[in-house]
Design an enzyme around this catalytic site. Sequence first.
Site, PDB file in Angstrom:
ATOM      1  N   HIS A   1      -7.755  -4.261  -1.505  1.00 39.78           N
ATOM      2  CA  HIS A   1      -6.616  -3.489  -1.013  1.00 39.78           C
ATOM      3  C   HIS A   1      -6.006  -4.184   0.328  1.00 39.78           C
ATOM      4  O   HIS A   1      -4.687  -4.203   0.503  1.00 39.78           O
ATOM      5  CB  HIS A   1      -6.799  -2.288  -0.758  1.00 39.78           C
ATOM      6  CG  HIS A   1      -5.582  -1.469  -0.769  1.00 39.78           C
ATOM      7  ND1 HIS A   1      -4.621  -1.225  -1.263  1.00 39.78           N
ATOM      8  CD2 HIS A   1      -4.844  -0.868   0.635  1.00 39.78           C
ATOM      9  CE1 HIS A   1      -3.273  -0.406  -0.988  1.00 39.78           C
ATOM     10  NE2 HIS A   1      -3.851  -0.170   0.194  1.00 39.78           N
TER      11      HIS A   1
ATOM     12  N   SER B   1       0.879  -1.117  -0.128  1.00 38.88           N
ATOM     13  CA  SER B   1       0.012   0.052  -0.020  1.00 38.88           C
ATOM     14  C   SER B   1       0.882   1.480   0.077  1.00 38.88           C
ATOM     15  O   SER B   1       1.641   1.179  -0.579  1.00 38.88           O
ATOM     16  CB  SER B   1      -1.124  -0.111   1.322  1.00 38.88           C
ATOM     17  OG  SER B   1      -1.695   1.014   1.020  1.00 38.88           O
TER      18      SER B   1
ATOM     19  N   ASP C   1      -8.193  -5.153  -5.841  1.00 34.71           N
ATOM     20  CA  ASP C   1      -8.000  -4.140  -5.301  1.00 34.71           C
ATOM     21  C   ASP C   1      -8.374  -2.813  -6.248  1.00 34.71           C
ATOM     22  O   ASP C   1      -7.960  -2.769  -7.433  1.00 34.71           O
ATOM     23  CB  ASP C   1      -6.422  -3.937  -5.169  1.00 34.71           C
ATOM     24  CG  ASP C   1      -5.980  -2.796  -4.406  1.00 34.71           C
ATOM     25  OD1 ASP C   1      -6.722  -2.024  -4.400  1.00 34.71           O
ATOM     26  OD2 ASP C   1      -4.698  -2.891  -4.124  1.00 34.71           O
TER      27      ASP C   1
ATOM     28  N   ARG D   1     -13.038   7.902   7.380  1.00 38.77           N
ATOM     29  CA  ARG D   1     -12.662   6.270   7.365  1.00 38.77           C
ATOM     30  C   ARG D   1     -13.696   5.446   6.756  1.00 38.77           C
ATOM     31  O   ARG D   1     -13.417   4.320   6.148  1.00 38.77           O
ATOM     32  CB  ARG D   1     -12.542   5.939   8.824  1.00 38.77           C
ATOM     33  CG  ARG D   1     -12.112   4.367   9.322  1.00 38.77           C
ATOM     34  CD  ARG D   1     -10.895   4.352   8.471  1.00 38.77           C
ATOM     35  NE  ARG D   1      -9.935   3.061   9.066  1.00 38.77           N
ATOM     36  CZ  ARG D   1      -8.720   2.965   8.873  1.00 38.77           C
ATOM     37  NH1 ARG D   1      -7.910   3.725   8.294  1.00 38.77           N
ATOM     38  NH2 ARG D   1      -8.142   1.825   9.292  1.00 38.77           N
TER      39      ARG D   1
HETATM   40  C1  LIG Z   1      -3.992   3.119   2.111  1.00 39.62           C
HETATM   41  C2  LIG Z   1      -2.959   2.592   2.725  1.00 39.62           C
HETATM   42  O1  LIG Z   1      -1.906   3.033   2.682  1.00 39.62           O
HETATM   43  S1  LIG Z   1      -3.352   1.376   3.999  1.00 39.62           S
HETATM   44  C3  LIG Z   1      -4.997   0.853   4.059  1.00 39.62           C
HETATM   45  C4  LIG Z   1      -4.930  -0.352   5.112  1.00 39.62           C
HETATM   46  N1  LIG Z   1      -6.249  -0.865   5.382  1.00 39.62           N
HETATM   47  C5  LIG Z   1      -6.669  -0.741   6.590  1.00 39.62           C
HETATM   48  O2  LIG Z   1      -5.918   0.319   7.362  1.00 39.62           O
HETATM   49  C6  LIG Z   1      -7.778  -1.251   6.992  1.00 39.62           C
HETATM   50  C7  LIG Z   1      -7.820  -1.246   8.423  1.00 39.62           C
HETATM   51  N2  LIG Z   1      -8.802  -2.509   8.841  1.00 39.62           N
HETATM   52  C8  LIG Z   1      -8.293  -3.372   9.551  1.00 39.62           C
HETATM   53  O3  LIG Z   1      -7.319  -3.184  10.399  1.00 39.62           O
HETATM   54  C9  LIG Z   1      -9.263  -4.571   9.731  1.00 39.62           C
HETATM   55  O4  LIG Z   1      -9.809  -4.988  11.075  1.00 39.62           O
HETATM   56  C10 LIG Z   1      -8.403  -5.735   9.217  1.00 39.62           C
HETATM   57  C11 LIG Z   1      -7.933  -5.824   7.917  1.00 39.62           C
HETATM   58  C12 LIG Z   1      -7.109  -6.184   9.766  1.00 39.62           C
HETATM   59  C13 LIG Z   1      -9.134  -7.273   9.415  1.00 39.62           C
HETATM   60  O5  LIG Z   1     -10.177  -7.463   8.726  1.00 39.62           O
HETATM   61  P1  LIG Z   1     -11.154  -8.402   8.949  1.00 39.62           P
HETATM   62  O6  LIG Z   1     -10.781  -9.673   9.829  1.00 39.62           O
HETATM   63  O7  LIG Z   1     -11.923  -8.734   7.665  1.00 39.62           O
HETATM   64  O8  LIG Z   1     -12.347  -7.780   9.778  1.00 39.62           O
HETATM   65  P2  LIG Z   1     -13.431  -6.948   9.347  1.00 39.62           P
HETATM   66  O9  LIG Z   1     -13.083  -5.886   8.423  1.00 39.62           O
HETATM   67  O10 LIG Z   1     -14.555  -7.719   8.836  1.00 39.62           O
HETATM   68  O11 LIG Z   1     -13.892  -6.092  10.643  1.00 39.62           O
HETATM   69  C14 LIG Z   1     -14.239  -6.903  11.755  1.00 39.62           C
HETATM   70  C15 LIG Z   1     -15.080  -5.990  12.815  1.00 39.62           C
HETATM   71  O12 LIG Z   1     -15.993  -5.555  11.970  1.00 39.62           O
HETATM   72  C16 LIG Z   1     -17.407  -6.091  12.959  1.00 39.62           C
HETATM   73  N3  LIG Z   1     -18.356  -6.098  11.955  1.00 39.62           N
HETATM   74  C17 LIG Z   1     -18.341  -7.359  10.990  1.00 39.62           C
HETATM   75  N4  LIG Z   1     -19.459  -7.045  10.287  1.00 39.62           N
HETATM   76  C18 LIG Z   1     -20.324  -6.063  10.891  1.00 39.62           C
HETATM   77  C19 LIG Z   1     -21.720  -5.295  10.248  1.00 39.62           C
HETATM   78  N5  LIG Z   1     -22.277  -5.926   9.496  1.00 39.62           N
HETATM   79  N6  LIG Z   1     -22.144  -4.486  11.170  1.00 39.62           N
HETATM   80  C20 LIG Z   1     -21.347  -3.995  12.136  1.00 39.62           C
HETATM   81  N7  LIG Z   1     -20.065  -4.368  12.493  1.00 39.62           N
HETATM   82  C21 LIG Z   1     -19.450  -5.526  11.847  1.00 39.62           C
HETATM   83  C22 LIG Z   1     -16.880  -7.334  13.458  1.00 39.62           C
HETATM   84  O13 LIG Z   1     -17.616  -7.339  14.739  1.00 39.62           O
HETATM   85  C23 LIG Z   1     -15.368  -6.602  14.043  1.00 39.62           C
HETATM   86  O14 LIG Z   1     -15.470  -5.857  14.926  1.00 39.62           O
HETATM   87  P3  LIG Z   1     -14.216  -5.616  15.904  1.00 39.62           P
HETATM   88  O15 LIG Z   1     -13.197  -5.200  14.939  1.00 39.62           O
HETATM   89  O16 LIG Z   1     -14.541  -4.439  16.700  1.00 39.62           O
HETATM   90  O17 LIG Z   1     -13.806  -6.872  16.473  1.00 39.62           O
END
Ligand SMILES: CC(=O)SCCNC(=O)CCNC(=O)[C@H](O)C(C)(C)COP(=O)(O)OP(=O)(O)OC[C@H]1O[C@@H](n2cnc3c(N)ncnc32)[C@H](O)[C@@H]1OP(=O)(O)O
Length: 505
Positions: free
Chosen positions: A486, A246, A449, A294
């Site tokens: 991504h 990224s 992505d 976000r």
């Molecule tokens: C542009 C750049 O340079 S970098 C960009 C990089 N990307 C980011 O920064 C993304 C950040 N995202 C994360 O950190 C994510 O948590 C990841 C990628 C580490 C993990 O992704 P996943 O395991 O797929 O988790 P997901 O995205 O489904 O999120 C899970 C959370 O959503 C919640 N959730 C899932 N479905 C729903 C829904 N329908 N409604 C409400 N909440 C929900 C889960 O309860 C969980 O909550 P918690 O995190 O408080 O425990």
Amino acid sequence: MRAQRFGATALRQASGMLQTNTERTASQIVRARLSPHRVASLSSSSIRSLHSQPAKRNGVASNPQGEASNPAMAFPCLDALETRSATLEARSLSTGPEPAYTTGATEVFRCTKPLLLDWGGVLPEFDVAYETWGKMNADKSNVIILHTGLSASSHAHSTESNPQPGWWEKFIGPGGCLDTDKYFVICTNVLGGCFGSTGPSSIDPADGQRYATRFPILTLEDMVRAQFRLLDGLEVKKLYASVGSSMGGMQSLAAGALIAMRHTQRQVLMMDPNWNRGFYYGKVPPHAGMKLAREIATVTYRSGPEWEQRFGRRRADSSKPPALCPDFLIETYLDHAGEKFCLTYDPNSLLYVSKAMDLFDLGRETQSAAAVRRAERAQQIESGASPAQPEASCSLTLPDSPYLEQPDAKIVDTTTMPIEVASRPPDDLIAGLAPLRDIPTLVMGVASDILFPAWQQREVADSLRIGGNMKVSHVELSEEQSMFGHDTFLLDLKNVGGSVRNFLG
Ligand SMILES: CC(=O)SCCNC(=O)CCNC(=O)[C@H](O)C(C)(C)COP(=O)(O)OP(=O)(O)OC[C@H]1O[C@@H](n2cnc3c(N)ncnc32)[C@H](O)[C@@H]1OP(=O)(O)O
């Protein structure tokens, strides 16, 4: 429009290491609440004043008690925002400033030698927060620098002083993809960030006040230059490899539309009255703008096919009537993503780092222009002449007549060209990447992505090859392999981690 040039990349030099000379860019609110009843009576009284004889309108009898035709809706999503503002305001009045943006203990490298930035700004001194895993060998030849995405801290993996799992927890460790039995892995918080490195929330040593939006415009190369000062401090002369995905890859081309997505995030944040032109420290931070930014970002981090499968058109609770607040599962998901993030990252850092991503361009022309600006500024400072300050404010004011489209004069009509000529990457990019000619490079793209699209990674690999690099590995994950868009770089240990491990050898 060209802004980023790499998605997931890893660079390694076969026999030697990447040079880390610092002068060389490595390539690289409490508002009175209106109760629903109050809203209803306001609207019905305005109807009464317009219709003083309200016996029957359009065949519908009006209610002599002045009640609205339908009840007002509840807005739990707005109630939650207002409650948070009230809590934050009470806290900032009692205990002091905005949330502490920290993810735990880090090492901190302090550099007291000024850093000249690409767009003319200067940081008289700065800190770089970093964490390390593994052991540096005697000749310091096993050092890997790991670059982060936009909002990540240096905490890529748990440490003794911070046992919380890091953002690449599963990818780093003994025998792991970044094998800490073999390598000494360093990850920093980027300059401009808010997790220990100097950024807009830091104190300007010149006046003891927080920089806020007096922080100078940054580029990704400025961030790398600051990292190289750290490497100088550790007496690391050469890197075994530079790994990043990224923004950390600093190597992706951004389509104009995707720059627009980051622009929209910044604008949403800046339109939050609590942003206060960047001077919100000690007050209520623009948490609503951050939350919305976000949510927009999250749309770009994942993929339609993944959400189709996970949420489809399902509502969070179909036993309840539809609402304007988050209702569909995809809406509650995005809302949750915004909620989780809005107080964990400094809003000004988001603006500066996101802008740096839009400014990123490894084309030769841009690199040369930055080098000229930096040399002129260095000369001014060396000669003791009072250096011309970069323009204090944005020079771009709205023109009398609107901006018009300005097609890129360098883009030629490719419809009549043979495919191999038409699909050739721009010469400026080929030339800009030429310094990587002798460095084995892994370029990874992901078909799902939409932020750093796979075709741009193909373009990077092609540019490297045309520029004479004979050791380019290009991996493209199909939609069948990953629907995570991504965020594949955070989630796909097998394909992403496996490719990195194979490449590092
Ligand atoms: C542009 C750049 O340079 S970098 C960009 C990089 N990307 C980011 O920064 C993304 C950040 N995202 C994360 O950190 C994510 O948590 C990841 C990628 C580490 C993990 O992704 P996943 O395991 O797929 O988790 P997901 O995205 O489904 O999120 C899970 C959370 O959503 C919640 N959730 C899932 N479905 C729903 C829904 N329908 N409604 C409400 N909440 C929900 C889960 O309860 C969980 O909550 P918690 O995190 O408080 O425990």
